[in-house]
Design an enzyme around this catalytic site. Structure first.
Site, PDB file in Angstrom:
ATOM      1  N   HIS A  30       0.862  -1.182   0.000  1.00  0.00           N
ATOM      2  CA  HIS A  30       0.000   0.000   0.000  1.00  0.00           C
ATOM      3  C   HIS A  30       0.902   1.237   0.000  1.00  0.00           C
ATOM      4  O   HIS A  30       2.143   1.116  -0.031  1.00  0.00           O
ATOM      5  CB  HIS A  30      -0.948  -0.028   1.209  1.00  0.00           C
ATOM      6  CG  HIS A  30      -0.270  -0.298   2.511  1.00  0.00           C
ATOM      7  ND1 HIS A  30       0.625   0.586   3.087  1.00  0.00           N
ATOM      8  CD2 HIS A  30      -0.308  -1.358   3.347  1.00  0.00           C
ATOM      9  CE1 HIS A  30       1.070   0.094   4.219  1.00  0.00           C
ATOM     10  NE2 HIS A  30       0.534  -1.108   4.398  1.00  0.00           N
ATOM     11  N   HIS A  33       4.048   1.288   2.236  1.00  0.00           N
ATOM     12  CA  HIS A  33       5.237   0.591   1.735  1.00  0.00           C
ATOM     13  C   HIS A  33       5.939   1.424   0.657  1.00  0.00           C
ATOM     14  O   HIS A  33       7.159   1.514   0.613  1.00  0.00           O
ATOM     15  CB  HIS A  33       4.848  -0.744   1.081  1.00  0.00           C
ATOM     16  CG  HIS A  33       4.286  -1.763   2.018  1.00  0.00           C
ATOM     17  ND1 HIS A  33       2.976  -2.162   1.971  1.00  0.00           N
ATOM     18  CD2 HIS A  33       4.867  -2.477   2.999  1.00  0.00           C
ATOM     19  CE1 HIS A  33       2.763  -3.087   2.887  1.00  0.00           C
ATOM     20  NE2 HIS A  33       3.893  -3.297   3.528  1.00  0.00           N
ATOM     21  N   GLN A  57       6.927 -16.166  11.475  1.00  0.00           N
ATOM     22  CA  GLN A  57       6.415 -15.146  12.389  1.00  0.00           C
ATOM     23  C   GLN A  57       4.909 -15.228  12.602  1.00  0.00           C
ATOM     24  O   GLN A  57       4.322 -14.337  13.205  1.00  0.00           O
ATOM     25  CB  GLN A  57       6.834 -13.744  11.932  1.00  0.00           C
ATOM     26  CG  GLN A  57       6.165 -13.238  10.666  1.00  0.00           C
ATOM     27  CD  GLN A  57       6.834 -11.977  10.147  1.00  0.00           C
ATOM     28  OE1 GLN A  57       7.947 -11.996   9.643  1.00  0.00           O
ATOM     29  NE2 GLN A  57       6.151 -10.837  10.265  1.00  0.00           N
ATOM     30  N   LEU A 185      -2.479   2.799   7.587  1.00  0.00           N
ATOM     31  CA  LEU A 185      -2.496   1.875   6.449  1.00  0.00           C
ATOM     32  C   LEU A 185      -1.835   0.560   6.850  1.00  0.00           C
ATOM     33  O   LEU A 185      -0.799   0.542   7.517  1.00  0.00           O
ATOM     34  CB  LEU A 185      -1.760   2.482   5.250  1.00  0.00           C
ATOM     35  CG  LEU A 185      -2.340   3.765   4.668  1.00  0.00           C
ATOM     36  CD1 LEU A 185      -1.655   4.100   3.339  1.00  0.00           C
ATOM     37  CD2 LEU A 185      -3.846   3.678   4.469  1.00  0.00           C
TER      38      LEU A 185
HETATM   39  O1  PAF Z   1       6.860  -5.790   8.736  1.00  0.00           O
HETATM   40  C1  PAF Z   1       6.817  -6.754   7.953  1.00  0.00           C
HETATM   41  O2  PAF Z   1       6.191  -6.697   6.887  1.00  0.00           O
HETATM   42  C2  PAF Z   1       7.523  -8.048   8.330  1.00  0.00           C
HETATM   43  O3  PAF Z   1       7.473  -8.253   9.698  1.00  0.00           O
HETATM   44  C3  PAF Z   1       8.964  -8.117   7.817  1.00  0.00           C
HETATM   45  C4  PAF Z   1       9.840  -7.046   8.457  1.00  0.00           C
HETATM   46  C5  PAF Z   1       8.987  -7.950   6.301  1.00  0.00           C
HETATM   47  C6  PAF Z   1       9.587  -9.469   8.167  1.00  0.00           C
HETATM   48  O4  PAF Z   1       8.856 -10.509   7.607  1.00  0.00           O
END
Ligand code: PAF
Length: 285
Positions: A30, A33, A57, A185
């Site tokens: 979005h 980013h 994660q 966002l």
């Molecule tokens: O913030 C994110 O989108 C994720 O936690 C990252 C830093 C790309 C790690 O997977």
């Protein structure tokens, strides 16, 4: 823009780059980013973005399978934003075997707030970020990586990681971008129904009220904070949310405010579920 999938292809693409400027993402991009990407372009001699939905994660019950994957749209947006190299590893490129070596962040930073409600989350983040950093920056004299301030605690964990492993990487924070009504966002906003989307602004409003109440409490804040936080959680719960936390913390270490702390050193942080979507946000006081 060159798109590569393997670490070897990435290193080859960056062989003449001295100072890569890197934006790691999980895709479904979005404007937030893209603003990080635009910042990165000014900071290195080549800009690199990664798209990788990192299984490590996500907790077993979380939305790994549902996490939005919009690769072609993301690729086009990065190209339009002037990204030089897109690193889009498949799972087998980044984790060709089970990742048994992990990066364990400091418990006193990573086990509170997000880490309390998502145990292991920051180990998964730190491990993939270390791996991505090795892929992008190995052999480079210096580098820069840009992360969004919306993931406030994540940014702190990554700063600690870079500091503790003495990595030659500058970590730059990009400001949180918001919709007109104030909603931060996030890729997860796309999960909200129209009614939830209308309601979702209540999280940033609750953080604003909590921050204002914290400022008004002045030197009494350490004593008053627990009651202010309970009231904020109850107000959100009364609107149909399931809050994990709404809290005022010290920016330096994310611990509760102590007598003598100035209000300027605080941040209001919140995480709450609206329907099945979990949203997080923060506001520096
Ligand atoms: O913030 C994110 O989108 C994720 O936690 C990252 C830093 C790309 C790690 O997977």
């Amino acid at each position: 823009m060159l798109t590569v999938h393997t670490i070897a292809e990435l290193r080859h693409a960056l062989r003449h780059t001295e100072r890569p400027a890197f934006v790691p993402t999980m895709g479904n991009l979005h404007a937030g980013h893209l603003s990080l990407m635009e910042r990165a372009r000014t900071l290195g001699d080549a800009s690199v973005a990664s798209i990788f939905v990192n299984r490590l994660q996500f907790l077993p019950h979380e939305d790994f399978d549902q996490y939005p994957r919009t690769f072609e749209a993301d690729r086009q947006q990065l190209e339009a934003a002037g990204c030089d190299v897109l690193f889009a590893p498949r799972e087998a490129d980044l984790y060709p075997e089970p990742q048994t070596f992990k990066v364990l962040p400091d418990a006193h930073l990573a086990d509170l707030l997000e880490g309390e409600f998502r145990p292991g989350f920051f180990t998964g983040v730190a491990t993939v970020v270390m791996k991505l950093f090795c892929a992008v920056f190995a052999g480079k004299p210096h580098g820069v990586a840009v992360f969004g301030q919306k993931d406030y605690q994540q940014l702190m964990v990554i700063r600690r990681l870079v500091q503790q492993f003495a990595l030659p990487i500058d970590i730059i924070a990009g400001p949180t971008l918001r919709a007109d009504d104030g909603l931060a966002l996030s890729s997860r906003n796309g999960f909200l129904s129209p009614a939830e989307r209308a309601e979702s602004v209540a999280l940033s409003q609750a953080l604003r009220q909590l921050a204002d109440a914290g400022l008004a409490a002045g030197t009494d804040l350490p004593g008053q904070a627990p009651a202010l936080e309970t009231a904020a959680r109850q107000a959100l719960a009364a609107r149909g949310w399931q809050p994990d936390y709404l809290t005022l913390r010290r920016r330096a270490d994310l611990l509760a405010p102590q007598p003598g702390d100035g209000a300027g050193a605080l941040v209001a942080l919140g995480a709450a579920r609206l329907g099945s979507t979990r949203l997080i946000d923060n506001l520096e006081v």
